[in-house]
Enzyme design. Sequence first.
Site, PDB file in Angstrom:
ATOM      1  CB  SER A 176     -17.144  20.440 -29.829  1.00 21.36           C
ATOM      2  OG  SER A 176     -17.720  19.380 -30.554  1.00 21.36           O
TER       3      SER A 176
ATOM      4  CE1 TYR B 261     -21.853  22.954 -29.215  1.00 21.64           C
ATOM      5  CE2 TYR B 261     -20.784  21.364 -30.660  1.00 21.64           C
ATOM      6  CZ  TYR B 261     -21.010  21.884 -29.394  1.00 21.64           C
ATOM      7  OH  TYR B 261     -20.376  21.321 -28.318  1.00 21.64           O
TER       8      TYR B 261
HETATM    9  P1  NAP Z   1     -25.314  21.474 -20.901  1.00 23.16           P
HETATM   10  O1  NAP Z   1     -25.593  20.280 -20.056  1.00 23.16           O
HETATM   11  O2  NAP Z   1     -26.321  21.909 -21.889  1.00 23.16           O
HETATM   12  O3  NAP Z   1     -24.908  22.688 -19.941  1.00 23.16           O
HETATM   13  C1  NAP Z   1     -24.619  23.931 -20.476  1.00 23.16           C
HETATM   14  C2  NAP Z   1     -24.336  24.897 -19.358  1.00 23.16           C
HETATM   15  O4  NAP Z   1     -24.026  26.179 -19.940  1.00 23.16           O
HETATM   16  C3  NAP Z   1     -25.548  25.112 -18.434  1.00 23.16           C
HETATM   17  O5  NAP Z   1     -25.088  25.293 -17.117  1.00 23.16           O
HETATM   18  C4  NAP Z   1     -26.129  26.413 -18.972  1.00 23.16           C
HETATM   19  O6  NAP Z   1     -26.889  27.139 -18.011  1.00 23.16           O
HETATM   20  C5  NAP Z   1     -24.849  27.154 -19.306  1.00 23.16           C
HETATM   21  N1  NAP Z   1     -25.041  28.328 -20.154  1.00 23.16           N
HETATM   22  C6  NAP Z   1     -25.688  28.432 -21.334  1.00 23.16           C
HETATM   23  N2  NAP Z   1     -25.665  29.705 -21.771  1.00 23.16           N
HETATM   24  C7  NAP Z   1     -24.985  30.428 -20.833  1.00 23.16           C
HETATM   25  C8  NAP Z   1     -24.629  31.782 -20.705  1.00 23.16           C
HETATM   26  N3  NAP Z   1     -24.993  32.695 -21.609  1.00 23.16           N
HETATM   27  N4  NAP Z   1     -23.911  32.168 -19.622  1.00 23.16           N
HETATM   28  C9  NAP Z   1     -23.535  31.262 -18.690  1.00 23.16           C
HETATM   29  N5  NAP Z   1     -23.872  29.968 -18.740  1.00 23.16           N
HETATM   30  C10 NAP Z   1     -24.584  29.559 -19.815  1.00 23.16           C
HETATM   31  O7  NAP Z   1     -23.988  21.242 -21.760  1.00 23.16           O
HETATM   32  P2  NAP Z   1     -22.696  20.326 -21.493  1.00 23.16           P
HETATM   33  O8  NAP Z   1     -22.855  19.087 -22.258  1.00 23.16           O
HETATM   34  O9  NAP Z   1     -22.400  20.287 -20.049  1.00 23.16           O
HETATM   35  O10 NAP Z   1     -21.615  21.194 -22.279  1.00 23.16           O
HETATM   36  C11 NAP Z   1     -20.603  21.947 -21.641  1.00 23.16           C
HETATM   37  C12 NAP Z   1     -19.596  22.342 -22.708  1.00 23.16           C
HETATM   38  O11 NAP Z   1     -19.059  21.165 -23.330  1.00 23.16           O
HETATM   39  C13 NAP Z   1     -20.190  23.175 -23.837  1.00 23.16           C
HETATM   40  O12 NAP Z   1     -19.286  24.174 -24.226  1.00 23.16           O
HETATM   41  C14 NAP Z   1     -20.371  22.158 -24.952  1.00 23.16           C
HETATM   42  O13 NAP Z   1     -20.350  22.760 -26.231  1.00 23.16           O
HETATM   43  C15 NAP Z   1     -19.153  21.263 -24.730  1.00 23.16           C
HETATM   44  N6  NAP Z   1     -19.281  19.929 -25.314  1.00 23.16           N
HETATM   45  C16 NAP Z   1     -20.216  19.061 -24.882  1.00 23.16           C
HETATM   46  C17 NAP Z   1     -20.300  17.799 -25.458  1.00 23.16           C
HETATM   47  C18 NAP Z   1     -21.318  16.786 -24.997  1.00 23.16           C
HETATM   48  O14 NAP Z   1     -21.376  15.685 -25.596  1.00 23.16           O
HETATM   49  N7  NAP Z   1     -22.102  17.051 -23.976  1.00 23.16           N
HETATM   50  C19 NAP Z   1     -19.429  17.434 -26.491  1.00 23.16           C
HETATM   51  C20 NAP Z   1     -18.462  18.351 -26.909  1.00 23.16           C
HETATM   52  C21 NAP Z   1     -18.399  19.590 -26.313  1.00 23.16           C
HETATM   53  P3  NAP Z   1     -28.509  26.931 -17.833  1.00 23.16           P
HETATM   54  O15 NAP Z   1     -28.678  25.777 -16.893  1.00 23.16           O
HETATM   55  O16 NAP Z   1     -28.956  28.238 -17.266  1.00 23.16           O
HETATM   56  O17 NAP Z   1     -29.075  26.650 -19.192  1.00 23.16           O
END
Ligand code: NAP
Length: 237
Positions: free
Chosen positions: A146, A161
């Site tokens: 990020s 984070y």
């Molecule tokens: P999200 O919608 O909250 O999804 C997170 C995923 O990670 C879910 O499938 C969750 O599973 C899983 N997870 C959490 N803890 C875990 C563990 N211990 N083992 C395996 N899986 C686990 O988040 P997202 O927005 O898709 O984010 C994905 C990545 O992109 C992350 O690394 C985040 O930091 C990065 N990111 C996102 C954004 C944004 O704007 N969305 C921006 C920059 C970076 P459950 O369904 O079981 O909770």
Amino acid sequence: MNLEKQLPSLAIVTGANRGIGLEVTRQLAHQNITVILGARDLEKGKAAAETLATEGFEVLPRWLDVTNQQSIDRLATEVKQKFGRLDILVNNAGILYDTWQQAIDANLDTVRTALETNVFGPWRMCQAFIPLLRQSQRGRIVNVSSGAGALTSMSGGIPAYGVSKAALNALTRKLADELKGTGILVNAVCPGWVATEMGGAGGRPIEQGAAGIVWAATLPENGPTGGFFRDQKPLAW
Ligand code: NAP
């Protein structure tokens, strides 16, 4: 003729039951890559795989909690036995966008929880799967990071984070350097602000956020390593 090169690629995506991970899985499957859909709750993983199946994409849902070494080891054993190699590892699972905290008085248990998933999770995955990535002729590791982890533009707030993603970026550099000459390319990718459960409303479409991760996962042999990217363009660390 190189037979290995003709095999379909094999990828693992962590946290793939929803959000960006699910879309990365979909886009990789669309490229005829065999994808292991990692989910810490296998039922959710199976449900996500069923959704993809209705769209014509067969993926392999597996229990994979990146904080649980047993689940990682179990999958590594299965992949070794069934495939003998891994081509792509996408460390996508991430948690705890702690907008409510400041570093000056952050709850350190919360910080530790973030590090456990966002840093030690990818680190464990890399340690377990690098031996199998070494068996590939096109090993790729993508650490989903990020802009919040960029030191050059780092400001206060979101401490758990931000620190966890800065550490993930550092891990990316370490691994990329240690794996130079192996053919394994290791990069960190920021998907941008994406409208997922973590990102909330207002972010850009998930397809767009996932595309830069898929790009890094499918880089050609002469592609970059040890870089930090958003939308295929370098980001300042
Ligand atoms: P999200 O919608 O909250 O999804 C997170 C995923 O990670 C879910 O499938 C969750 O599973 C899983 N997870 C959490 N803890 C875990 C563990 N211990 N083992 C395996 N899986 C686990 O988040 P997202 O927005 O898709 O984010 C994905 C990545 O992109 C992350 O690394 C985040 O930091 C990065 N990111 C996102 C954004 C944004 O704007 N969305 C921006 C920059 C970076 P459950 O369904 O079981 O909770």
